[in-house]
Structures are given as structure tokens and as C-alpha cells.
Design a protein around this motif. Structure first.
Motif, PDB file in Angstrom:
ATOM      1  N   PHE A   1       7.796   0.065  -7.092  1.00  0.00           N
ATOM      2  CA  PHE A   1       8.381   0.772  -5.958  1.00  0.00           C
ATOM      3  C   PHE A   1       9.696   0.070  -5.647  1.00  0.00           C
ATOM      4  O   PHE A   1       9.733  -1.154  -5.527  1.00  0.00           O
ATOM      5  CB  PHE A   1       7.441   0.708  -4.748  1.00  0.00           C
ATOM      6  CG  PHE A   1       8.023   1.298  -3.498  1.00  0.00           C
ATOM      7  CD1 PHE A   1       8.099   2.672  -3.339  1.00  0.00           C
ATOM      8  CD2 PHE A   1       8.497   0.487  -2.480  1.00  0.00           C
ATOM      9  CE1 PHE A   1       8.642   3.230  -2.187  1.00  0.00           C
ATOM     10  CE2 PHE A   1       9.038   1.030  -1.330  1.00  0.00           C
ATOM     11  CZ  PHE A   1       9.110   2.407  -1.180  1.00  0.00           C
TER      12      PHE A   1
ATOM     13  N   THR B   1       3.480  -2.052  -8.392  1.00  0.00           N
ATOM     14  CA  THR B   1       2.438  -1.286  -7.721  1.00  0.00           C
ATOM     15  C   THR B   1       1.207  -1.052  -8.578  1.00  0.00           C
ATOM     16  O   THR B   1       0.118  -0.891  -8.055  1.00  0.00           O
ATOM     17  CB  THR B   1       2.982   0.076  -7.247  1.00  0.00           C
ATOM     18  OG1 THR B   1       3.448   0.813  -8.389  1.00  0.00           O
ATOM     19  CG2 THR B   1       4.103  -0.103  -6.248  1.00  0.00           C
TER      20      THR B   1
ATOM     21  N   THR C   1      10.998   4.999  -7.648  1.00  0.00           N
ATOM     22  CA  THR C   1      10.008   4.286  -8.451  1.00  0.00           C
ATOM     23  C   THR C   1      10.525   4.214  -9.886  1.00  0.00           C
ATOM     24  O   THR C   1      11.364   5.032 -10.295  1.00  0.00           O
ATOM     25  CB  THR C   1       8.633   4.981  -8.453  1.00  0.00           C
ATOM     26  OG1 THR C   1       8.785   6.314  -8.944  1.00  0.00           O
ATOM     27  CG2 THR C   1       8.019   5.006  -7.066  1.00  0.00           C
TER      28      THR C   1
ATOM     29  N   THR D   1       0.841  -1.196   0.000  1.00  0.00           N
ATOM     30  CA  THR D   1       0.000   0.000   0.000  1.00  0.00           C
ATOM     31  C   THR D   1       0.876   1.247   0.000  1.00  0.00           C
ATOM     32  O   THR D   1       2.044   1.195   0.426  1.00  0.00           O
ATOM     33  CB  THR D   1      -0.902   0.044   1.243  1.00  0.00           C
ATOM     34  OG1 THR D   1      -0.070   0.163   2.420  1.00  0.00           O
ATOM     35  CG2 THR D   1      -1.767  -1.208   1.369  1.00  0.00           C
ATOM     36  N   GLU D   2       0.312   2.347  -0.442  1.00  0.00           N
ATOM     37  CA  GLU D   2       1.042   3.622  -0.415  1.00  0.00           C
ATOM     38  C   GLU D   2       1.467   3.973   1.009  1.00  0.00           C
ATOM     39  O   GLU D   2       2.552   4.508   1.224  1.00  0.00           O
ATOM     40  CB  GLU D   2       0.192   4.735  -1.022  1.00  0.00           C
ATOM     41  CG  GLU D   2      -0.020   4.602  -2.520  1.00  0.00           C
ATOM     42  CD  GLU D   2       1.277   4.631  -3.330  1.00  0.00           C
ATOM     43  OE1 GLU D   2       2.203   5.389  -2.969  1.00  0.00           O
ATOM     44  OE2 GLU D   2       1.372   3.878  -4.308  1.00  0.00           O
TER      45      GLU D   2
END
Length: 162
Positions: A141, A131, A156, A90-91
């Protein structure tokens, strides 16, 4: 030629969709607070890795990399009951990765990377996790480690598909 190009674009997407559907079916059968560790193992299979805490809690890793864009961590309490199911790519978790963290800390946070590459001239190892797939591109990522297994930075990158 077009058939190969189409297969190169469509096939990975289909594989990811099938894996997601299978995972959704399996995860829907699990009930945090009620499902036993044995039930989790019957439904999800053997975990790829097990993390043990001092209190007896175990975290089981179920990676879906390199094709997938999810990694699951299932937390089993000391009483052998499922406590939590987390999708860790997740971010919010990417934002938690910071210089000074170790490979174990990053692995516990994000699960198994999709790829690992060693760059001798830079004296670093880079792990990455897919991602998203967008407009014929796969986005990753990256976590960069020095020769002591310590995070130096994140970045990234994208890979054109097709």
C-alpha cells in the motif's frame, strides 16, 4: 541456482513467521487495563516512537516493517497502564488515508513505513507498507506526499519475488 531461488522465497517467509510467533508470545503476556508501562517496556522493548496526547496518554509504536506485515501501536494511559494494543496495518486504516493528511497523521495511523522513496521529477515522496505475500508476490500500500508533506493520493503495487 534452485537453492538460491528457494532461499529467496522461503527465508523471508520464515523470518516473518518467526517475528509473528515472537510477537504473539509477547502480546499474550500483556493485559490491557492491568499491565503497567514498565511491564510493556520489559516485554516489548523500547518503542520505536512515542506519541503524546494532551491528556497524558502515550502511544508507543512497534513497527515490524519492512519484513513484516504488521505495525503495533500500544496505548498507555495517563495512569501508566496499558489501555489498548492495535495492529494498525489494516484495510480499514488504509481506507482512512486521504488527500490533505500530513506525514505525521499518516505515521500515527499506520506506523513506520517499510520504505520511503523520493521522486524528484514528480516532486513527491512515496511511503509504502507490505500488505500481503501471495503467489510469489509482495503487495504494498503506497501513500504519495507532495513537497509539503501532504497526501496527494494512495495506490498499490506488487513486487515479484524469486
Amino acid at each position: 541456482m534452485f537453492g538460491k531461488l528457494l532461499a529467496g522465497i522461503v527465508l523471508p517467509g520464515l523470518i516473518a513467521a518467526v517475528l509473528s510467533a515472537c510477537d504473539a508470545d509477547k502480546l499474550n503476556k500483556l493485559r490491557p487495563g492491568r499491565s503497567s508501562a514498565d511491564e510493556v517496556r520489559q516485554i516489548m522493548g523500547q518503542p520505536n516512537l512515542e506519541w503524546r496526547d494532551d491528556d497524558g496518554t502515550r502511544t508507543w509504536e512497534y513497527p515490524r516493517t519492512p519484513e513484516g506485515m504488521v505495525n503495533y501501536m500500544l496505548v498507555i494511559g495517563p495512569d501508566n497502564v496499558l489501555r489498548e494494543v492495535r495492529q494498525v496495518l489494516t484495510e480499514e486504516n488504509f481506507a482512512k488515508v486521504s488527500p490533505g493528511m500530513t506525514t505525521d497523521e499518516v505515521r500515527y495511523l499506520l506506523g513506520q513505513p517499510a520504505h520511503q522513496a523520493r521522486f524528484s521529477l514528480k516532486q513527491e515522496t512515496v511511503w509504502d507498507w507490505k500488505t500481503k505475500v501471495d503467489s510469489g508476490m509482495e503487495w504494498y500500500f503506497n501513500v504519495h506526499f507532495d513537497d509539503h508533506g501532504v497526501v496527494t493520493r494512495t495506490s498499490t503495487h506488487f513486487v515479484p519475488k524469486g
